[in-house]
Design an enzyme around this catalytic site. Structure first.
Site, PDB file in Angstrom:
ATOM      1  N   ASP A 292       0.862  -1.187   0.000  1.00  0.00           N
ATOM      2  CA  ASP A 292       0.000   0.000   0.000  1.00  0.00           C
ATOM      3  C   ASP A 292       0.902   1.241   0.000  1.00  0.00           C
ATOM      4  O   ASP A 292       2.067   1.166   0.405  1.00  0.00           O
ATOM      5  CB  ASP A 292      -0.885  -0.023   1.262  1.00  0.00           C
ATOM      6  CG  ASP A 292      -2.013   1.000   1.227  1.00  0.00           C
ATOM      7  OD1 ASP A 292      -2.132   1.745   0.240  1.00  0.00           O
ATOM      8  OD2 ASP A 292      -2.771   1.053   2.216  1.00  0.00           O
ATOM      9  N   TRP A 445      -4.728   4.054   1.225  1.00  0.00           N
ATOM     10  CA  TRP A 445      -5.674   2.941   1.036  1.00  0.00           C
ATOM     11  C   TRP A 445      -5.668   2.396  -0.393  1.00  0.00           C
ATOM     12  O   TRP A 445      -6.697   2.349  -1.050  1.00  0.00           O
ATOM     13  CB  TRP A 445      -7.077   3.378   1.460  1.00  0.00           C
ATOM     14  CG  TRP A 445      -7.083   3.979   2.824  1.00  0.00           C
ATOM     15  CD1 TRP A 445      -6.927   3.310   4.011  1.00  0.00           C
ATOM     16  CD2 TRP A 445      -7.217   5.356   3.160  1.00  0.00           C
ATOM     17  NE1 TRP A 445      -6.948   4.192   5.057  1.00  0.00           N
ATOM     18  CE2 TRP A 445      -7.132   5.457   4.564  1.00  0.00           C
ATOM     19  CE3 TRP A 445      -7.406   6.512   2.412  1.00  0.00           C
ATOM     20  CZ2 TRP A 445      -7.218   6.676   5.225  1.00  0.00           C
ATOM     21  CZ3 TRP A 445      -7.491   7.724   3.076  1.00  0.00           C
ATOM     22  CH2 TRP A 445      -7.407   7.794   4.460  1.00  0.00           C
ATOM     23  N   HIS A 446      -4.478   1.996  -0.823  1.00  0.00           N
ATOM     24  CA  HIS A 446      -4.328   1.382  -2.136  1.00  0.00           C
ATOM     25  C   HIS A 446      -3.838  -0.060  -1.986  1.00  0.00           C
ATOM     26  O   HIS A 446      -2.823  -0.436  -2.582  1.00  0.00           O
ATOM     27  CB  HIS A 446      -3.308   2.161  -2.979  1.00  0.00           C
ATOM     28  CG  HIS A 446      -3.731   3.542  -3.351  1.00  0.00           C
ATOM     29  ND1 HIS A 446      -2.843   4.516  -3.790  1.00  0.00           N
ATOM     30  CD2 HIS A 446      -4.959   4.128  -3.370  1.00  0.00           C
ATOM     31  CE1 HIS A 446      -3.501   5.631  -4.063  1.00  0.00           C
ATOM     32  NE2 HIS A 446      -4.789   5.427  -3.806  1.00  0.00           N
ATOM     33  N   PRO A 447      -4.497  -0.906  -1.201  1.00  0.00           N
ATOM     34  CA  PRO A 447      -3.960  -2.257  -1.019  1.00  0.00           C
ATOM     35  C   PRO A 447      -4.001  -3.058  -2.311  1.00  0.00           C
ATOM     36  O   PRO A 447      -5.016  -3.060  -3.013  1.00  0.00           O
ATOM     37  CB  PRO A 447      -4.895  -2.867   0.038  1.00  0.00           C
ATOM     38  CG  PRO A 447      -6.186  -2.137  -0.142  1.00  0.00           C
ATOM     39  CD  PRO A 447      -5.797  -0.734  -0.519  1.00  0.00           C
TER      40      PRO A 447
END
Ligand SMILES: Cc1cc2nc3c(=O)[nH]c(=O)nc-3n(C[C@H](O)[C@H](O)[C@H](O)COP(=O)(O)OP(=O)(O)OC[C@H]3O[C@@H](n4cnc5c(N)ncnc54)[C@H](O)[C@@H]3O)c2cc1C
Length: 511
Positions: A292, A445-447
């Site tokens: 992330d 919040w870019h998993p």
């Protein structure tokens, strides 16, 4: 009652809405889309400047990370969309494809068909771009890409100040170069959020061969031998089994897709057995390789508060730059966004007006994982992104703070600001800045990466997105990305789903 379809898709998020719409273009194919949330017509979802307020709403799974060692043992709230459109219905609407090198890297990791020249046609197919048709942009796609209509004076001052410190102007970060400063392009149509539910799913929902089951939680995949045969769901009143004659596709996102696989007995045998789950298939990479983007805010007091227009995405202006000692072919190593309105920080600071310049490493090297908390499908997963556990990532965040300070000291931005609030002017040494990075960083919040595409033991799916060692089961969402893209992940996820639709339909790649 026997319920069946040709293809059962789990999760109506960024990827799932695209798949359901594209697959149901073939009238001979019956498609069922299962979504835990419900359609959210609320003003908070539709009005762009409301997105930070969606964290506490019903449209959110309300997750949080474990205590992060790299962040001074803090837990970070982890919003995930739970509605039609998924996280594209609660995100910040920034449109970024990433760096062309990202995709050549995916290909070179052993994923034929995923290089830049392979994926560019899908990026073009998905968009209806305000700049018009060109060699790099499309105009016939479902997703509206527009210019920001009402950027704040602070964002504009940030751009001018960055130009004054030597950065080049960039009016299209998805154009022929990523480096430079400018305003982000956004997925907004007629002043309202254009999620994948709006762009793709809504227009397809009247088709008789597409059934969308809302408020339905997928509990596990039902296997017959090594074939994914059905999905078991809980609709709030009863357990149902939805049979898939051709394929089950998991599009529940980078947190819930690995969770579903593990609940279904697919994962690391020891971990599954520790929860009393019978092992269906030994695939230890499930849930691993979580990556992330971490962001570090440098905060400044504003002389005057500035209200954001309803159509503002708040994080309006962007900057991409190479690190000072860069030795790679990528267009940028650091991404910045401004935050002229700080609903969270303002509350913490007694309503003093403040703005932030946030820096994030484009391709962090830290890795974490998603695990099961228990065998109960209704239990929250354990989310451990391992933020800032790699020293290179910390060094880049420090470079980001130093650059943010340089820009804030330049006119015309300097004239709008009082003092630096955080980390504060006392923090100049490397040691002080490391402490500040660990104490103040959050994430964006870019998993990705928890069902990584590839062929080695660290992979979960092959380059056609089929789960290794099982039949009739694919993963199509952000979890298949073998490496994080250099910027925001929504549009790359939509691209993955566009390409997956062709793979599922047996259509040849678009050119
Ligand atoms: C606050 C925030 C801001 C962001 N801002 C941006 C941005 O500006 N630009 C950008 O490019 N990216 C942004 N992102 C990231 C981007 O939105 C995501 O990368 C992308 O939406 C991921 O898509 P996905 O299809 O993998 O998962 P999702 O869109 O999360 O879809 C998963 C879907 O599956 C459903 N689901 C999950 N489990 C189950 C189950 N068991 N049964 C049934 N349904 C289930 C969920 O409810 C959801 O609808 C942001 C993310 C957040 C959280």
């Amino acid at each position: 009652m026997h319920e069946e379809a040709d293809i059962v898709v789990v999760g109506a998020g960024s990827a799932g809405c695209v798949l359901a719409a594209r697959l149901s273009e073939d009238p001979s194919r019956q498609v069922v889309l299962i979504e835990a949330g419900v359609e959210a017509p609320s003003i908070r979802v539709r009005q762009p400047n409301q997105w930070p307020l969606l964290w506490d709403d019903a449209e959110n799974w309300g997750y949080a990370t474990t205590l992060q060692a790299g962040l001074g043992l803090r837990s970070i709230p982890y919003p995930r969309g739970k509605t039609l459109g998924g996280t594209s219905a609660i995100n910040a609407m920034i449109v970024m494809r990433g760096d062309p090198q990202d995709f050549d890297h995916w290909r070179d990791l052993g994923n034929p068909g995923w290089g830049w020249s392979d994926v560019l046609p899908y990026f073009m197919r998905l968009e209806d771009h305000f700049l018009g048709a060109s060699a790099l942009h499309g105009v016939d796609g479902p997703l509206t890409v527009s210019a920001q209509s009402s950027p704040s004076p602070i964002s504009q001052a940030f751009i001018q100040a960055a130009l004054a410190t030597g950065h080049r102007p960039n009016n299209d970060f998805n154009g022929d170069h990523m480096e430079g400063v400018g305003l982000y392009h956004v997925s907004i149509r007629n002043g309202e959020r254009c999620s994948t539910a709006v762009a793709y799913l809504r227009p397809a929902m009247q088709r008789s061969n597409l059934r969308v089951i809302q408020r339905a939680r997928a509990l596990r995949i039902h296997f017959e031998g090594d074939r994914a045969a059905a999905v078991d769901i809980w609709d709030g009143s009863q357990l149902r089994r939805i049979h898939a004659n051709q394929e089950v596709v998991l599009s529940a996102g980078a947190i819930d897709t690995p969770k579903l696989l593990m609940l279904s007995g697919v994962g690391d045998p020891a971990a599954l057995q520790s929860h009393g789950i019978a092992v269906r298939h030994d695939l230890p990479a499930v849930g691993m390789n979580l990556c992330d983007h971490t962001q570090t805010p440098t905060l400044f007091a504003l002389k005057q508060p500035m209200a954001a227009a309803p159509t503002s995405i708040l994080a309006e202006a962007g900057l991409f730059m190479k690190r000072t000692d860069a030795v790679n072919n990528f267009g940028a190593d650091l991404q910045f966004f401004t935050f002229p309105q700080l609903p969270l920080t303002v509350a913490a600071r007694g309503n003093a007006p403040a703005m932030a310049i946030c820096a994030q490493a484009c391709r962090p090297r830290s890795r974490g994982q998603v695990r099961l908390r228990s065998a109960d499908p209704l239990d929250m997963p354990v989310i451990d992104p391992g933020y800032l556990t790699h020293p290179d990532d910390v060094a880049l965040q420090i470079e980001g703070i130093r650059m943010a300070r340089q820009i804030a000291a330049a006119e015309p931005l300097a004239a709008l600001l009082h003092a630096e609030l955080s980390p504060g002017l006392h923090a100049t040494s490397d040691a002080a800045l490391v402490a500040a990075v660990r104490a103040t960083s959050g994430c964006v919040w870019h998993p990705v990466g928890t069902c990584r595409m590839g062929s080695g033991t660290d992979a979960v799916v092959d380059s056609a997105l089929r789960v290794h060692g099982l039949r009739n089961l694919r993963v199509v969402d952000a979890s298949v990305m073998p490496q994080i893209t250099s910027a925001n992940t929504n549009v790359p996820t939509i691209m993955v789903a566009e390409k997956a639709a062709d793979l599922l339909l047996g259509r040849s790649a678009v050119r």
